[in-house]
Design an enzyme around this catalytic site. Structure first.
Site, PDB file in Angstrom:
ATOM      1  CG  LEU A  72       3.027  27.752 -44.243  1.00 54.95           C
ATOM      2  CD1 LEU A  72       2.657  26.385 -43.699  1.00 54.95           C
ATOM      3  CD2 LEU A  72       3.934  27.616 -45.461  1.00 54.95           C
ATOM      4  CE1 TYR A 101       4.389  36.705 -53.793  1.00 51.73           C
ATOM      5  CE2 TYR A 101       6.723  36.142 -53.922  1.00 51.73           C
ATOM      6  CZ  TYR A 101       5.571  36.293 -53.179  1.00 51.73           C
ATOM      7  OH  TYR A 101       5.574  36.041 -51.836  1.00 51.73           O
ATOM      8  NE  ARG A 134      14.856  25.031 -54.600  1.00 56.67           N
ATOM      9  CZ  ARG A 134      15.666  24.841 -55.642  1.00 56.67           C
ATOM     10  NH1 ARG A 134      16.949  24.557 -55.438  1.00 56.67           N
ATOM     11  NH2 ARG A 134      15.208  24.922 -56.873  1.00 56.67           N
TER      12      ARG A 134
END
Length: 322
Positions: free
Chosen positions: A11, A143, A215
């Site tokens: 991306l 992660y 967000r």
């Protein structure tokens, strides 16, 4: 300079490629030092989990700087079900990249983190000083801890060997070239894919949750430009958050409605309030960014989504649209 970009087909890597190859010449001359050479690599070119392969590739490439974007990533399900894999693969990749760069005397490495690695229990807005102030959310701790160690590792090279290794922390990224797989995609590409399928099948466009969580979304081409600015102009050992302002937070509901608008399917949107909303907000402070680069401009969420939907609609079927 020769600049090597890991994760070059993803991306953000694809957005950097578009910026350096296709932006207008005036912008390139002013901002991107047009004399630079950019090399974009993916896992098909170099297996970064193998240090010998990594060393061999970097030795042959001979970069002067590295933008390290490569990571093993996924959506919520993969983060929860593959924690060990998330931690081990990302730790291998990050260790190998920094270790090899040091061995080959590559003095500039800019690595990409994520705001999802900040502490779960914190005050808002979060800033760069709060990264290690508590455990991350349990759902993505494999992660998150791996990415945190990338920041620690980079800082140690900065402090002990005077290497300019530092990190960026972008908020929620979206745009062209995203992963639209419904099982692994993040919120905007997942909603784009769901709205596409709903319209195709003449069904309601169902959004899980109330739509109220907030967000900060950053368009990938905006982020690409900022990464190049940081690469050439940011010499601090501390990470820097790359984000729109707190005032530009948007609700998931407004994002879904904007996506539906660009698909011309607004009348069929439904919110499944029986599904969990998740964390209500993850507000990040972009004051450091705006102090250093006060001329920074951001693509509006409406324009960014319009471009993303257009790209999704015209891109061939290698995208998953079952």
């Amino acid at each position: 300079m020769k600049i090597l970009i890991t994760g070059g087909s993803g991306l953000v890597g694809s957005a950097i490629k578009e910026i350096v190859h296709f932006e207008n010449e005036d912008y390139k001359k002013k901002s991107l030092k047009n004399e630079n050479e950019y090399v974009f690599i993916s896992s098909k070119d170099c297996n970064l989990t193998d240090i010998d392969i990594t060393r061999d590739y970097f030795s042959k490439c001979k970069p002067d700087a590295v933008i390290h974007l490569a990571a093993y990533v996924g959506g919520l399900f993969r983060n929860m079900s593959e924690k060990i894999k998330m931690y081990e693969i990302n730790t291998q990749i990050n260790y190998n990249v920094l270790k090899v760069c040091d061995e080959l005397n590559i003095n500039r490495v800019l690595s990409c983190l994520s705001t999802c690695i900040f502490p779960d229990k914190t005050t808002y807005p979060i800033d760069e000083t709060m990264l290690h102030n508590g455990p991350p959310h349990f759902s993505n701790d494999g992660y998150a801890y791996s990415k945190r160690m990338l920041e620690v590792h980079s800082r140690m090279y900065y402090e002990n060997k005077n290497r300019l290794y530092n990190c960026i922390i972008p908020t929620n990224i979206y745009g062209k070239y995203d992963n639209f797989d419904l099982e692994d995609a993040h919120v905007i590409p997942a909603l784009v894919h769901k709205c596409y399928l709903a319209k195709k099948n003449d069904e309601d466009f169902v959004v899980k949750g109330s739509g109220k969580p907030l967000r900060q979304f950053i368009y990938n081409l905006d982020l690409a430009k900022l990464i190049l600015k940081v690469l050439f102009n940011y010499n601090d050992k501390e990470p820097i958050i790359l984000s729109v302002s707190e005032e530009d937070e948007v609700s998931i509901g407004d994002v879904a409605r904007t996506i539906a608008k660009w698909f011309k399917y607004e009348e069929r949107i439904k919110f499944d309030c029986d599904s969990a909303d998740g964390q209500f907000k993850k507000t990040a402070d972009n004051k450091k960014l705006m102090t250093l680069f006060p001329d920074t401009e951001f693509t509006s969420i409406d324009k960014g989504i319009a471009t993303t939907v257009e790209w999704f609609n015209i891109t061939p079927d290698y995208l998953i649209r079952k």
